[in-house]
Design a protein around this motif. Sequence first.
Motif, PDB file in Angstrom:
ATOM      1  N   ALA A  72       0.814  -1.225   0.000  1.00  0.00           N
ATOM      2  CA  ALA A  72       0.000   0.000   0.000  1.00  0.00           C
ATOM      3  C   ALA A  72       0.844   1.270   0.000  1.00  0.00           C
ATOM      4  CB  ALA A  72      -0.936   0.013   1.211  1.00  0.00           C
ATOM      5  N   PHE A 125       2.829   4.008  -1.598  1.00  0.00           N
ATOM      6  CA  PHE A 125       3.012   4.614  -2.915  1.00  0.00           C
ATOM      7  C   PHE A 125       3.810   5.911  -2.775  1.00  0.00           C
ATOM      8  CE2 PHE A 125       0.183   2.625  -6.233  1.00  0.00           C
ATOM      9  CZ  PHE A 125      -0.185   1.528  -5.494  1.00  0.00           C
ATOM     10  N   PHE A 148       4.174   9.266  -5.224  1.00  0.00           N
ATOM     11  CA  PHE A 148       3.791   9.962  -6.452  1.00  0.00           C
ATOM     12  C   PHE A 148       4.710  11.162  -6.662  1.00  0.00           C
ATOM     13  CE2 PHE A 148      -0.132   7.684  -5.354  1.00  0.00           C
ATOM     14  CZ  PHE A 148      -0.324   7.017  -6.543  1.00  0.00           C
ATOM     15  N   PRO A 184      -8.292  10.745   0.094  1.00  0.00           N
ATOM     16  CA  PRO A 184      -6.939  11.272   0.284  1.00  0.00           C
ATOM     17  C   PRO A 184      -6.848  12.797   0.139  1.00  0.00           C
ATOM     18  CG  PRO A 184      -6.815   9.209  -0.933  1.00  0.00           C
ATOM     19  CD  PRO A 184      -8.281   9.561  -0.827  1.00  0.00           C
ATOM     20  N   ASP A 226      -8.520  14.656   2.945  1.00  0.00           N
ATOM     21  CA  ASP A 226      -7.652  14.560   4.121  1.00  0.00           C
ATOM     22  C   ASP A 226      -6.472  15.529   4.025  1.00  0.00           C
ATOM     23  OD1 ASP A 226      -6.547  13.259   6.552  1.00  0.00           O
ATOM     24  OD2 ASP A 226      -5.047  12.494   5.158  1.00  0.00           O
ATOM     25  N   ILE A 227      -5.845  15.599   2.847  1.00  0.00           N
ATOM     26  CA  ILE A 227      -4.690  16.508   2.687  1.00  0.00           C
ATOM     27  C   ILE A 227      -5.100  17.953   2.969  1.00  0.00           C
ATOM     28  CG2 ILE A 227      -3.124  17.501   0.946  1.00  0.00           C
ATOM     29  CD1 ILE A 227      -3.103  14.630  -0.362  1.00  0.00           C
ATOM     30  N   ALA A 282       8.442  19.465   3.136  1.00  0.00           N
ATOM     31  CA  ALA A 282       9.847  19.865   3.247  1.00  0.00           C
ATOM     32  C   ALA A 282      10.275  20.507   1.931  1.00  0.00           C
ATOM     33  CB  ALA A 282      10.719  18.651   3.544  1.00  0.00           C
ATOM     34  N   VAL A 294      -4.074  12.770  -6.252  1.00  0.00           N
ATOM     35  CA  VAL A 294      -2.962  13.163  -5.380  1.00  0.00           C
ATOM     36  C   VAL A 294      -1.758  13.637  -6.195  1.00  0.00           C
ATOM     37  CG1 VAL A 294      -3.707  11.920  -3.324  1.00  0.00           C
ATOM     38  CG2 VAL A 294      -2.271  10.733  -5.011  1.00  0.00           C
ATOM     39  N   GLU A 323       7.746  14.948  -4.551  1.00  0.00           N
ATOM     40  CA  GLU A 323       7.408  13.547  -4.285  1.00  0.00           C
ATOM     41  C   GLU A 323       6.602  13.506  -2.993  1.00  0.00           C
ATOM     42  OE1 GLU A 323       9.799   9.580  -5.068  1.00  0.00           O
ATOM     43  OE2 GLU A 323      10.491  10.448  -3.194  1.00  0.00           O
ATOM     44  N   GLY A 324       5.552  12.699  -2.998  1.00  0.00           N
ATOM     45  CA  GLY A 324       4.718  12.538  -1.816  1.00  0.00           C
ATOM     46  C   GLY A 324       4.552  11.074  -1.456  1.00  0.00           C
ATOM     47  N   ASP A 325       4.581  10.779  -0.151  1.00  0.00           N
ATOM     48  CA  ASP A 325       4.421   9.406   0.348  1.00  0.00           C
ATOM     49  C   ASP A 325       2.985   9.201   0.820  1.00  0.00           C
ATOM     50  OD1 ASP A 325       7.233   9.090   0.157  1.00  0.00           O
ATOM     51  OD2 ASP A 325       7.472  10.012   2.146  1.00  0.00           O
ATOM     52  N   ILE A 326       2.387   8.111   0.391  1.00  0.00           N
ATOM     53  CA  ILE A 326       1.011   7.838   0.793  1.00  0.00           C
ATOM     54  C   ILE A 326       0.851   6.338   1.031  1.00  0.00           C
ATOM     55  CG2 ILE A 326       0.152   7.622  -1.588  1.00  0.00           C
ATOM     56  CD1 ILE A 326      -2.351   9.209  -0.660  1.00  0.00           C
ATOM     57  N   ASP A 327       0.124   6.010   2.093  1.00  0.00           N
ATOM     58  CA  ASP A 327      -0.181   4.615   2.415  1.00  0.00           C
ATOM     59  C   ASP A 327      -1.654   4.398   2.087  1.00  0.00           C
ATOM     60  OD1 ASP A 327      -0.929   2.217   3.691  1.00  0.00           O
ATOM     61  OD2 ASP A 327       0.460   2.526   5.362  1.00  0.00           O
ATOM     62  N   LEU A 328      -1.922   3.631   1.035  1.00  0.00           N
ATOM     63  CA  LEU A 328      -3.293   3.542   0.524  1.00  0.00           C
ATOM     64  C   LEU A 328      -4.226   2.705   1.394  1.00  0.00           C
ATOM     65  CD1 LEU A 328      -2.785   3.513  -3.338  1.00  0.00           C
ATOM     66  CD2 LEU A 328      -3.433   5.390  -1.841  1.00  0.00           C
ATOM     67  N   GLY A 352      -4.433  10.674   3.251  1.00  0.00           N
ATOM     68  CA  GLY A 352      -3.636  11.501   2.341  1.00  0.00           C
ATOM     69  C   GLY A 352      -2.137  11.287   2.520  1.00  0.00           C
ATOM     70  N   TYR A 353      -1.361  12.209   1.968  1.00  0.00           N
ATOM     71  CA  TYR A 353       0.095  12.114   2.076  1.00  0.00           C
ATOM     72  C   TYR A 353       0.536  12.192   3.532  1.00  0.00           C
ATOM     73  CZ  TYR A 353       0.739  12.873  -2.973  1.00  0.00           C
ATOM     74  OH  TYR A 353       0.732  12.749  -4.341  1.00  0.00           O
ATOM     75  N   SER A 354       1.529  11.355   3.883  1.00  0.00           N
ATOM     76  CA  SER A 354       2.170  11.501   5.195  1.00  0.00           C
ATOM     77  C   SER A 354       3.246  12.575   5.127  1.00  0.00           C
ATOM     78  CB  SER A 354       2.770  10.176   5.651  1.00  0.00           C
ATOM     79  OG  SER A 354       3.649   9.655   4.668  1.00  0.00           O
ATOM     80  N   ASN A 355       3.904  12.710   3.971  1.00  0.00           N
ATOM     81  CA  ASN A 355       4.977  13.685   3.776  1.00  0.00           C
ATOM     82  C   ASN A 355       5.036  14.099   2.318  1.00  0.00           C
ATOM     83  OD1 ASN A 355       6.836  13.847   6.277  1.00  0.00           O
ATOM     84  ND2 ASN A 355       6.408  11.662   6.031  1.00  0.00           N
ATOM     85  N   ILE A 356       5.407  15.334   2.087  1.00  0.00           N
ATOM     86  CA  ILE A 356       5.676  15.814   0.725  1.00  0.00           C
ATOM     87  C   ILE A 356       7.063  16.465   0.740  1.00  0.00           C
ATOM     88  CG2 ILE A 356       5.005  17.474  -1.063  1.00  0.00           C
ATOM     89  CD1 ILE A 356       2.091  17.135  -0.099  1.00  0.00           C
ATOM     90  N   ARG A 357       7.873  16.127  -0.274  1.00  0.00           N
ATOM     91  CA  ARG A 357       9.205  16.723  -0.421  1.00  0.00           C
ATOM     92  C   ARG A 357       9.245  17.542  -1.710  1.00  0.00           C
ATOM     93  NH1 ARG A 357       9.452  11.806   1.430  1.00  0.00           N
ATOM     94  NH2 ARG A 357       9.491  10.881  -0.653  1.00  0.00           N
TER      95      ARG A 357
END
Lengths: 184, 184
Positions: free
Chosen positions: A26, A28, A30, A166, A169-170, A178, B83, B117-122, B135-140
């Motif tokens: 799960a 991902f 992007f 998603p 939620d965002i 970051a 996303v 880049e964004g991390d997401i756990d579906l 949604g994303y846990s983190n975006i870089r």
Amino acid sequence: MSIINGVNVDQLVSTVEAIKANPSLANFKFRTKTDWVEGGYSITTIQSFYGAGQEDTSRTESFTVHGDEPNVLLGTNKGPNAVEAVLSALASCLSVGFAYNAAAQGINLDALSFQLEGDIDLRGFLGLSDQVSPGYSNIRVTCRIDSDAPKDKIDALVNHVKRTSPVLDIIQRSVPVAVVVEAA
Amino acid sequence: MSIINGVNVDQLVSTVEAIKANPSLANFKFRTKTDWVEGGYSITTIQSFYGAGQEDTSRTESFTVHGDEPNVLLGTNKGPNAVEAVLSALASCLSVGFAYNAAAQGINLDALSFQLEGDIDLRGFLGLSDQVSPGYSNIRVTCRIDSDAPKDKIDALVNHVKRTSPVLDIIQRSVPVAVVVEAA
């Protein structure tokens, strides 16, 4: 093969079962790449992503997204602006959420549409007030669902989608971003 | 007429002065309309908005945005997913912020690009875990700035843009979203 709302329900069920057995599937990542052109105009390309344990290879070409500002905001209208793109992303996300979860629950959707509106005070963007948030103060979503499913099933579907979307939620949660700057 | 980074600096200054004199000119309402097509595919149109005291009339045609999911997420790749569209919107917003604020400060940008880049756990989207945010846990964001301006001016520009970017604020802050459902 069972298809509801254009969704392959067998594939949906097998995807969920595979993730239950191996939750790391799960995860991902992007990605997007954006080049500023001039003024408010930028071009973004979107192609690769990581998911289900591997780099995706299904996209043979990249998608191209044009962003710009309208004339009143010093742009040339070559594309929607960034905060309009946020509303578009939210509606797209809700659309997927309704179609997929309805399919999983055996609810046929005849039609589904969304009208979104967001309020923004541009004094934040323009640096004219520390009291004004740069982004939307409020977003309103009006969703029209055409289905012969009973009202209680639609209500439960709506509540599920609101909990699990998603992009909703965002927007509603505080997501860490970051920013790293490289000088050329 | 002074043009820097493709931005009409005279128009920028006069816009800021007009808003200082009449802050209600900074109130904008942006809108989108989205129709679900089937499966993960939806089509959004974007045209009208309210701002600077009136309905905009500069757009003679609407923009069309296609959203879909990749094959691994049961879609048909007719467009980026929601996303990915959020990342695109964020980069587009930062691009405008850098170009406009640099222009206002007399900084010439030779080039400007962004990789996100964004991390997401579906499991969140799939309703498999209440512990996982949808949604994303983190975006870089990696931003590459090509300019001959001194480092301290670029650093100040970066800090200003990070404080005032509307989409960065929408993602980093909790924005209220009201969802109303109309049965057809």
